[in-house]
Structures are given as C-alpha cells and as structure tokens.
Design an enzyme around this catalytic site. Structure first.
Site, PDB file in Angstrom:
ATOM      1  N   LYS A   1       0.858  -1.188   0.000  1.00  0.00           N
ATOM      2  CA  LYS A   1       0.000   0.000   0.000  1.00  0.00           C
ATOM      3  C   LYS A   1       0.885   1.225   0.000  1.00  0.00           C
ATOM      4  O   LYS A   1       1.967   1.209   0.592  1.00  0.00           O
ATOM      5  CB  LYS A   1      -0.897   0.024   1.245  1.00  0.00           C
ATOM      6  CG  LYS A   1      -1.931  -1.078   1.309  1.00  0.00           C
ATOM      7  CD  LYS A   1      -2.787  -0.938   2.561  1.00  0.00           C
ATOM      8  CE  LYS A   1      -3.819  -2.046   2.660  1.00  0.00           C
ATOM      9  NZ  LYS A   1      -4.637  -1.923   3.898  1.00  0.00           N
TER      10      LYS A   1
ATOM     11  N   HIS B   1       0.448   5.792   3.761  1.00  0.00           N
ATOM     12  CA  HIS B   1      -0.691   6.624   4.157  1.00  0.00           C
ATOM     13  C   HIS B   1      -0.236   7.735   5.092  1.00  0.00           C
ATOM     14  O   HIS B   1       0.668   7.564   5.905  1.00  0.00           O
ATOM     15  CB  HIS B   1      -1.751   5.764   4.848  1.00  0.00           C
ATOM     16  CG  HIS B   1      -3.071   6.454   5.002  1.00  0.00           C
ATOM     17  ND1 HIS B   1      -3.337   7.337   6.014  1.00  0.00           N
ATOM     18  CD2 HIS B   1      -4.194   6.402   4.239  1.00  0.00           C
ATOM     19  CE1 HIS B   1      -4.572   7.793   5.896  1.00  0.00           C
ATOM     20  NE2 HIS B   1      -5.109   7.244   4.828  1.00  0.00           N
TER      21      HIS B   1
ATOM     22  N   HIS C   1       0.423   7.392   8.898  1.00  0.00           N
ATOM     23  CA  HIS C   1       1.643   6.845   9.492  1.00  0.00           C
ATOM     24  C   HIS C   1       2.696   7.927   9.751  1.00  0.00           C
ATOM     25  O   HIS C   1       3.779   7.622  10.275  1.00  0.00           O
ATOM     26  CB  HIS C   1       2.237   5.768   8.586  1.00  0.00           C
ATOM     27  CG  HIS C   1       1.435   4.501   8.555  1.00  0.00           C
ATOM     28  ND1 HIS C   1       1.454   3.581   9.580  1.00  0.00           N
ATOM     29  CD2 HIS C   1       0.575   4.008   7.634  1.00  0.00           C
ATOM     30  CE1 HIS C   1       0.652   2.566   9.286  1.00  0.00           C
ATOM     31  NE2 HIS C   1       0.112   2.803   8.112  1.00  0.00           N
TER      32      HIS C   1
END
Length: 614
Positions: free
Chosen positions: A140, A143, A146
C-alpha cells in the site's frame, strides 16, 4: 554551563545543611527567562523537593524554612544575590561568569555536545534501546496516517542516541494476514506486470480496491483469497515469490519517502518473520497452563486479577490460526534474544493502548521480567489533513503540498520570509522541501502527543509565528551573520561585555538546555524541546535588533562601519572606542554562534535538517 553553577550552589547548601552535594543537584533548576522582564534569578532551589527527599523536616511552616535557610547562605564571587519566593530560594550568578561558563564550549566554534555532558544526565539509564516506529502495511502507498508514528519514533531514537544509548531503529511492517490473500488472489485477476514495474504501490492499491469490491458479491473470490493465504502459510513457492515481490517493491518505495523525511531504519522486520515462533509461544503458554478455551472455542489468556475470565486476551482463533498479538509476543521474545535490548519502545496511536498493555502483561506472566522495561508511546489523531485537491490519502501528497506552498511563499517578492530570495539559492525546491517538512514536524510536536490536533496549512507555514519555518528562518539568519563575519571572532573574548538584557536572556535560555533534554528523556515528549527552541529563537530575534554586529542587517551596525564614521573616529583619535566595538562584536558573535549551535543540535534531535540559507 548549568552544571558548574549547580555544583557551586550545591556545595554552599551542603556545607550549611551537612549533606552531600549530590543530593541538591536534582533540586536546583535553571529559571526560564521572560522576554519583557529584567534579569533576576538564574537558578532556583525548591524547598518542597528537599522536604519530600527527607533533607528538611516535612512538618512546620515551609516558608519559614525557606527564609531561615536563605539567611544562612552567603553571597560570593559566583552567587551575587540570594532571594526567596514561595517555598523557593533564588540565586543570581555573576553576569560575567554566566557568559564565560555558558559560552566557554564555543571558543573554537560549534559544539555538538553542548549540554550532553552535564552531570544532570548521568543519572539516566544507558544501554541498548530498540525503537519500533512507522510500521506501515506493505503493498500500500504510505498513508498520511503513518506520519505521526514515523516522526515521533524518529525523535525518540534521535534523543536516546544523543544521550549515549545504542539505538536500534526498527520498522515492523504489516506484511502478513488475510489481506495478502485478497491481494494475491486479486493480482491474479486484475494485476498487470508492466504496471507493477512502472508504479508498484499505485497499481497494488488499485488491485486491492477492485478485489475488495469483488469479494462483496463473489464467493469464488473469497475462496480464492483463502486459498492464496493458505498457500502462503504453507510456504508454497509461487505464492511466496509473489508476496516477496510485493514486499521488496514496497520497502524500496517507502525508503524514498523516508529519505525525504530524513528518516532511516537499521532493520526492516515484519509479522511474517515470526510465524513459526508464534506457534512456539502458544506451546509455551499451554505448557505453563496459561492458555484456556473460551465459550466460542478460541484460545485465550486470562488477565483478570481474580482469574474469573472477565479480562481475556485472544491468542488463537477457533480454527487454530494466530492473531496479531500472538505474533507480537513472538517478536518481542525474538528481539530480546537477538538484540539483548535494555528497553524497547513502541510508537503507535492511542487506539492500541490496550493491545500493548495486554502484550506486556502476558510477557511478564510468561516469566519475561524484561517486559517491565517495555513502553508504549501513544499519540492522538490529526484532524483535517487535506491538500488543495481534497482529502489526503498518501503521505507523498502531503510532502509535495508542503514543498509547493513553501516554494510559493519563498517566491513572493513582498515576503519578508527569506534571508535570500529563492532565485539566489542553489536548490530552492530542496530548501522549500526541508522547511516544509520542518513546519509539519513542529506543528505536530507543539502539544502533548496524546492529544488530537487540527491540521492548519496557513498557520503551520507562518514565518513569524511559533512554527518550523521560524526555526529555520532564525537558523539561516544566524548562519548568514556568522558567514559575513568569518574571522572576526579571533582575539580576546571578554564575557563581561555581554551585560544587555537581550544577551542575558539568551544565556539564561542556553543554561536550561540540559534540563530540557533530561525532561524530554523522562516522558519522551518532544514539546519541551520545541518550546525551548522557539523561545530561544524569539530571544535571538530581539538580539538581532538590539545587539548589532558588522554584517547584520541593522542600520546601527552599518553606521559604525561607514566611511563617515571611520573618518570621525580617526579625527577624534578614538582607537579605544574602535577596540571596544571590536571586542563587543567578538563577544556578540560568540553569543550568536552558541545560539546557532544549540538551535541546530536541538532541531536535529527533533528530526529537522537545519538549512544554512533561505
């Protein structure tokens, strides 16, 4: 520095109260200076602390104790004034000696170790510290959620390392679980090898979105996902090869984001490393009789004080598969065996507080006493983090936006933000990126970590507010001043010339640096250091105006070095005045260099890369 004055005052107290000097060191604190107040006390003794420590009787009128003790203490060549407040004794030290001792480490230039050799820090435990932080999920894109774990963990690792610990920086990736069954099955149907090469995480993200929609109405896809994950757990080569490809591509892309943030890791670990060890944990719990069967058929550990199953932690599903906490227990034991850490710090959001409480409790129950030296540093949520295009999903969007906005500010001809216009910088985009990231970090670190805060682009990027931009602006301005006066510090340094209130404010603030580091090490909160540095910058801003040196932007400095002034000085034979100005300039440059050095050191601990030009 502060330890010199603490020791001198502690010796005075020790003689009076017939105690060891060392018992007074923790009770003596440097006083935080106030910008609009004449310099008073430099250090302060708390009588309440002495009573708690049993050095003074805990009964009786504390103010009377304060007055009586102060009356027994005499002024000397170090302490020139002693006064009392409410349950405190204030000490004002000789001003020349204050400047001499604080600025002594900077006689030969910058001092990266200023404050770090203080005896106040000797009481801190040192050893091997393992810090687990960031920990995004593989396959992924990174984001934005994080970001906090990444920069907070980086601060803690930097702080611990600066204080003399051997620090292991670990990124514990989310690289296992049923979601990889979905992704593996989804890639077989929706994946494209070429797209995976061109933009790996974006393509995997698109595949993950598609497969999640598919499983909503397709039992075949659900079964395919279960089958793929079973193949992973059984180490079937085709599934493992694809999973390894996803993991390697993810780490490679993450490293580019970490490089932008100035973050690095010693170890990239993950849940996948501890599959077999998790089963060993289950067997150990069974052997100790700690694993029980719940009504739903799951395997649990009873953590309730009364043993009545009112507080249980599930370690195995009813089908016998392990959970995240099972793998966390295995990971903790493995790390202790491999790295022999003295303390381990986990940095995650506050929603996981119960998870780590259970983790540490289970480890202690299993006989691992070192778990008592494990700590969870939790943090709140960021609200309203958006770019101009809408809601933010990926961290790269935030970093790009910060750079673009900062570059726009730097390019404004009417802006007073920059020491140099952006066109004069060698790499204005790189400078804008560093300053933008500084702004992100300072906005995040200004308050208590556990608190939620509202993200605000405009406030974050202000040049004159309490922002990361202001820190960088002050640092760049000091660098410019020192560059323009290269070589001017040679000669005799006369600390007695730094008598102005603005000079004293900076000296008193620098005196506090070791205490700020000590306080930060105790609660691992970056706000203490941020507040300290911002206050130092405000004092420096005042000093730029009131303590001119040649090369500063102030008119008064230009007047002193102008041809007409030189002619007047010659005509009046004012050699003494010239020498006095030169010595003043040398003293002030030493003061500014010290401020620049401590500012840069503190910024680096926060995870901010200081820029020399803006």
């Amino acid at each position: 520095m502060a330890c010199f004055f603490r020791r001198k005052i502690a010796a005075k107290l020790a003689r009076t109260l017939q105690q060891s000097e060392d018992v007074f060191i923790p009770s003596l604190t440097a006083v935080s200076p106030l910008k609009k107040q004449q310099s008073g006390a430099d250090l302060r003794l708390s009588l309440s602390t002495l009573r708690v420590e049993g050095i003074l009787p805990s009964s009786g009128d504390i103010q009377l104790q304060t007055e009586n003790l102060a009356a027994q203490l005499k002024q000397d060549s170090v302490v020139e004034d002693i006064s009392t407040g409410h349950a405190v004794i204030n000490f004002k030290v000789n001003r020349g000696l204050l400047a001499e001792k604080v600025l002594e480490p900077f006689a030969k230039g910058d001092d990266d170790n200023f404050g770090l050799n203080s005896e106040l820090l000797n009481s801190l435990p040192r050893g091997t510290t393992l810090v687990e932080y960031s920990s995004p999920n593989i396959a992924k894109k990174f984001h934005a959620g994080h970001l906090r774990s990444t920069i907070i963990g980086n601060f803690i690792a930097n702080l611990k390392q600066s204080l003399g610990n051997n620090v292991i920086r670990m990124n514990y990736l989310g690289d296992w679980g049923m979601q990889f069954g979905l992704l593996g099955a989804g890639f077989k149907q929706f994946g494209c090898v070429e797209k995976l090469k061109d933009n790996p995480l974006q393509h995997l993200f698109e595949v993950y979105v598609k497969v999640n929609k598919e499983v909503e109405h397709s039992e075949d896809m659900k079964q395919a996902a279960r089958d793929f994950f079973r193949q992973l757990e059984q180490h079937e080569s085709q599934a493992v090869t694809l999973w390894q490809q996803f993991r390697e591509l993810t780490v490679k892309e993450y490293q580019q984001v970490y490089k932008r943030l100035g973050v690095h890791f010693d170890i990239y670990s993950g849940e996948s490393f501890h599959q077999d060890q998790a089963q060993e944990v289950v067997q150990e719990l069974q052997r100790r009789g700690l694993l029980k069967v719940s009504e739903r058929g799951t395997r649990v550990v009873d953590l309730s004080p009364e043993g009545d199953m009112t507080n249980v932690c599930t370690l195995l599903r009813s089908d016998g598969t392990t959970l995240y906490i099972t793998r966390d227990i295995a990971a903790a034991i493995s790390r202790r065996e491999t790295h022999g850490f003295d303390e381990m710090i986990y940095v995650t959001d506050k929603s996981q507080e119960n998870h780590f409480s259970q983790l540490f409790q289970i480890l202690v129950t299993m006989g691992h006493s070192w778990a008592e030296r494990c700590q969870h540093v939790s943090f709140g949520l960021v609200q309203g983090m958006k770019t101009r295009t809408g809601d933010v999903v990926f961290l790269e969007d935030v970093l790009d936006e910060a750079r673009a906005r900062m570059l726009h500010n730097m390019n404004q001809t009417s802006s007073k933000l920059c020491v140099l216009a952006s066109k004069e910088l060698e790499n204005p985009e790189d400078t804008a990126e560093r300053v933008g990231i500084s702004a992100l970090i300072v906005q995040d670190f200004k308050g208590p970590l556990q608190g939620d805060y509202k993200f605000d682009w405009d406030r974050m990027l202000q040049a004159r507010g309490d922002t990361g931009v202001f820190l960088q602006y002050t640092h760049a301005r000091l660098c410019s001043l020192i560059r323009r006066n290269e070589g001017a510090e040679t000669g005799t340094f006369n600390p007695s010339l730094l008598q102005e209130q603005t000079s004293i404010n900076i000296l008193q603030q620098l005196l506090r640096y070791d205490e700020i580091l000590h306080q930060s090490s105790k609660d691992l909160q970056p706000r203490h250091l941020v507040t300290f540095l911002l206050k130092l910058c405000h004092f420096v801003a005042s000093a730029h105006t009131e303590l001119p040196v040649a090369g500063s932007p102030q008119d008064v400095a230009q007047v002193v070095t102008s041809p007409s002034c030189t002619f007047l000085l010659k005509a009046l034979n004012c050699t003494a005045n010239q020498n006095h100005f030169i010595m003043n300039q040398q003293a002030r440059l030493r003061l500014f260099r010290a401020a620049r050095s401590v500012l840069a050191n503190g910024m680096k601990i926060l995870g901010i890369t200081p820029v020399p030009k803006m």
